[in-house]
Design a protein around this motif. Structure first.
Motif, short mmCIF file in Angstrom:
data_model
loop_
_atom_site.label_atom_id
_atom_site.label_comp_id
_atom_site.label_asym_id
_atom_site.label_seq_id
_atom_site.Cartn_x
_atom_site.Cartn_y
_atom_site.Cartn_z
N GLY A 1 0.78 -1.23 0.00
CA GLY A 1 0.00 0.00 0.00
C GLY A 1 0.81 1.27 0.00
N TYR A 2 2.15 1.17 0.02
CA TYR A 2 3.00 2.36 0.15
C TYR A 2 3.84 2.66 -1.08
CZ TYR A 2 1.55 1.61 4.91
OH TYR A 2 0.77 1.42 6.02
N ASP A 3 4.12 1.64 -1.91
CA ASP A 3 4.83 1.89 -3.17
C ASP A 3 4.49 0.76 -4.13
OD1 ASP A 3 6.61 -0.33 -2.67
OD2 ASP A 3 7.83 0.97 -1.41
N ASP A 4 5.19 0.70 -5.26
CA ASP A 4 4.85 -0.28 -6.31
C ASP A 4 5.49 -1.65 -6.10
OD1 ASP A 4 3.33 1.63 -7.62
OD2 ASP A 4 5.04 2.36 -8.81
N THR A 5 6.34 -1.77 -5.09
CA THR A 5 7.00 -3.06 -4.84
C THR A 5 6.10 -3.96 -4.00
OG1 THR A 5 9.15 -1.93 -4.82
CG2 THR A 5 9.07 -4.17 -3.95
N PRO A 6 5.68 -5.10 -4.52
CA PRO A 6 4.79 -5.96 -3.73
C PRO A 6 5.51 -6.61 -2.55
CG PRO A 6 5.46 -7.08 -5.74
CD PRO A 6 5.99 -5.68 -5.85
N TYR A 7 4.74 -6.96 -1.55
CA TYR A 7 5.27 -7.73 -0.44
C TYR A 7 5.33 -9.20 -0.85
CZ TYR A 7 4.24 -3.93 2.93
OH TYR A 7 4.20 -2.76 3.62
N THR A 8 6.44 -9.87 -0.53
CA THR A 8 6.52 -11.32 -0.66
C THR A 8 6.34 -11.90 0.72
OG1 THR A 8 8.03 -11.20 -2.56
CG2 THR A 8 7.95 -13.27 -1.34
N LEU A 9 5.27 -12.66 0.91
CA LEU A 9 4.96 -13.27 2.20
C LEU A 9 5.24 -14.76 2.09
CD1 LEU A 9 1.55 -11.49 2.96
CD2 LEU A 9 3.88 -10.70 3.42
N THR A 10 6.10 -15.26 2.96
CA THR A 10 6.53 -16.65 2.87
C THR A 10 5.99 -17.49 4.03
OG1 THR A 10 8.54 -16.29 4.16
CG2 THR A 10 8.67 -15.88 1.78
N ARG A 11 5.95 -18.76 3.79
CA ARG A 11 5.58 -19.69 4.86
C ARG A 11 6.58 -19.58 6.01
NH1 ARG A 11 4.15 -26.12 4.06
NH2 ARG A 11 3.96 -26.64 6.27
N HIS A 12 7.84 -19.39 5.68
CA HIS A 12 8.88 -19.23 6.71
C HIS A 12 8.60 -18.02 7.59
CE1 HIS A 12 12.75 -19.17 8.64
NE2 HIS A 12 13.17 -18.10 7.99
N LEU A 13 8.14 -16.92 6.99
CA LEU A 13 7.83 -15.71 7.76
C LEU A 13 6.78 -16.01 8.82
CD1 LEU A 13 8.01 -12.53 8.05
CD2 LEU A 13 6.05 -12.48 6.50
N PHE A 14 5.72 -16.70 8.44
CA PHE A 14 4.64 -16.97 9.38
C PHE A 14 5.02 -18.03 10.42
CE2 PHE A 14 2.35 -15.19 5.71
CZ PHE A 14 1.65 -14.18 6.36
N GLU A 15 5.75 -19.04 9.99
CA GLU A 15 6.16 -20.08 10.94
C GLU A 15 7.13 -19.52 11.97
OE1 GLU A 15 7.60 -23.17 8.39
OE2 GLU A 15 5.61 -24.09 8.16
N ASP A 16 8.07 -18.69 11.52
CA ASP A 16 8.99 -18.07 12.46
C ASP A 16 8.26 -17.07 13.36
OD1 ASP A 16 11.87 -17.06 13.26
OD2 ASP A 16 10.72 -15.28 12.72
N GLY A 17 7.32 -16.34 12.79
CA GLY A 17 6.57 -15.36 13.58
C GLY A 17 5.92 -15.98 14.80
N LYS A 18 5.44 -17.22 14.66
CA LYS A 18 4.81 -17.91 15.80
C LYS A 18 5.79 -18.10 16.96
CE LYS A 18 1.44 -20.65 13.13
NZ LYS A 18 0.22 -20.19 13.81
N MET A 19 7.07 -18.15 16.65
CA MET A 19 8.08 -18.37 17.69
C MET A 19 8.59 -17.07 18.30
SD MET A 19 10.31 -21.53 16.09
CE MET A 19 10.75 -20.69 14.56
N GLN A 20 8.14 -15.92 17.77
CA GLN A 20 8.62 -14.62 18.25
C GLN A 20 7.54 -13.83 18.98
OE1 GLN A 20 11.77 -14.47 17.80
NE2 GLN A 20 11.92 -16.05 16.22
N LEU A 21 6.40 -14.43 19.24
CA LEU A 21 5.27 -13.70 19.81
C LEU A 21 5.60 -13.14 21.19
CD1 LEU A 21 2.40 -16.15 18.79
CD2 LEU A 21 3.25 -14.15 17.54
N VAL A 22 5.15 -11.93 21.46
CA VAL A 22 5.43 -11.28 22.75
C VAL A 22 4.17 -11.01 23.56
CG1 VAL A 22 7.57 -10.20 21.96
CG2 VAL A 22 5.40 -8.97 21.69
N LEU A 23 3.01 -11.23 22.97
CA LEU A 23 1.76 -10.92 23.66
C LEU A 23 1.05 -12.16 24.19
CD1 LEU A 23 0.29 -8.12 21.34
CD2 LEU A 23 1.62 -7.87 23.45
N GLN A 24 1.72 -13.30 24.13
CA GLN A 24 1.11 -14.53 24.62
C GLN A 24 1.85 -15.13 25.82
OE1 GLN A 24 0.26 -17.35 21.51
NE2 GLN A 24 -0.85 -15.86 20.28
N THR A 25 2.95 -14.51 26.19
CA THR A 25 3.70 -14.94 27.37
C THR A 25 4.04 -13.68 28.17
OG1 THR A 25 5.77 -14.84 26.09
CG2 THR A 25 4.69 -16.99 26.28
N PRO A 26 4.41 -13.83 29.45
CA PRO A 26 4.71 -12.64 30.27
C PRO A 26 5.74 -11.73 29.60
CG PRO A 26 4.55 -14.57 31.67
CD PRO A 26 4.48 -15.07 30.25
#
Length: 246
Positions: free
Chosen positions: A156-181
């Protein structure tokens, strides 16, 4: 002049470092943004005028750093930020995290709290891959990511599309900060625009409710968008930094 930091993971991070008094300021940019953005450059100029130490840098796969964006993930970029903080700054720093940079700042605060003097979150987006990005995709898009490993979506900010990978989402699950103290033993200032199309006002409210912090405040700015880069918004950021250093 751009300098480069070789990380222990073999990545080469581009950065600009301003010498000055502490506590220094470290700017942490957003998803697919770089250190030449409006906020980063404005804050560097402001820090120079104040004689304050300042660091801006590009995560791997961003801007002038090595690597490609599609190969990266939140964990990699948090590692980059930790190495930049550890090797390019001295003493406790004020972390200014914009959008994804707010998530990165919280990961640093959890990892090395003694290196954090204070935190300023600008449209901070903790856990966004899990809580907003993945739910915002269609069933067909989610299936394509799981089966093909990635998709491209409009930026939404320029003409370069975002590439969203399975790795991005799988890793994201391991970096969550709002589900543990989440203990933030330093002052925190959060800023959020009411017209932010990427991060809902409920996100900083959830962070306030979740974290343990002796001094956490949220400023909602009517009609400000996700960029949060108008002159008035930029002055709010420097005012927050000044408050945290006084």
């Amino acid at each position: 002049m751009v300098e480069y930091l070789d990380t222990s993971a073999g990545r080469k991070l581009a950065y600009h470092k301003t010498q000055g008094r502490g506590p220094g300021v470290v700017f942490l940019g957003g998803f697919m943004s770089d250190m030449s953005g409006t906020k980063a450059v404005f804050l560097e100029d402001w820090a120079k005028s104040q004689g304050r130490a300042f660091l801006r840098f590009d995560y791997s796969g961003h801007g002038e750093s090595s690597g490609t964006f599609a190969e990266g993930c939140i964990g990699d970029w948090a590692e980059d930020a930790l190495e930049a903080l550890s090797k390019l700054t001295d003493g406790p720093q004020i972390l200014v995290g914009s959008s994804m940079g707010g998530w990165i700042a919280l990961l640093l605060a959890r990892k090395v709290p003694k290196r954090v003097h204070g935190l300023v979150g600008v449209a901070a987006a903790p856990d966004f891959t899990e809580d907003s990005m993945w739910p915002g995709l269609t069933d067909a898009q989610r299936a394509e990511i799981l089966e093909q490993g990635q998709i491209s979506v409009p930026n939404g900010y320029d003409d370069t599309p975002y590439t969203l990978t399975r790795h991005l989402f799988e890793d994201g699950k391991m970096q969550l900060v709002l589900q543990t103290p989440l203990d933030l033993p330093f002052p925190v200032r959060l800023m959020q625009g009411t017209l932010d199309e990427a991060v809902a006002p409920s996100v900083p409210l959830r962070l306030i409710a979740h974290a343990t912090c002796p001094d956490m405040r949220l400023t909602l700015v009517k009609d400000a968008d996700h960029r949060f880069s108008t002159p008035a918004c930029l002055e709010m950021i420097t005012a927050a930094i000044t408050e945290l250093t006084d």
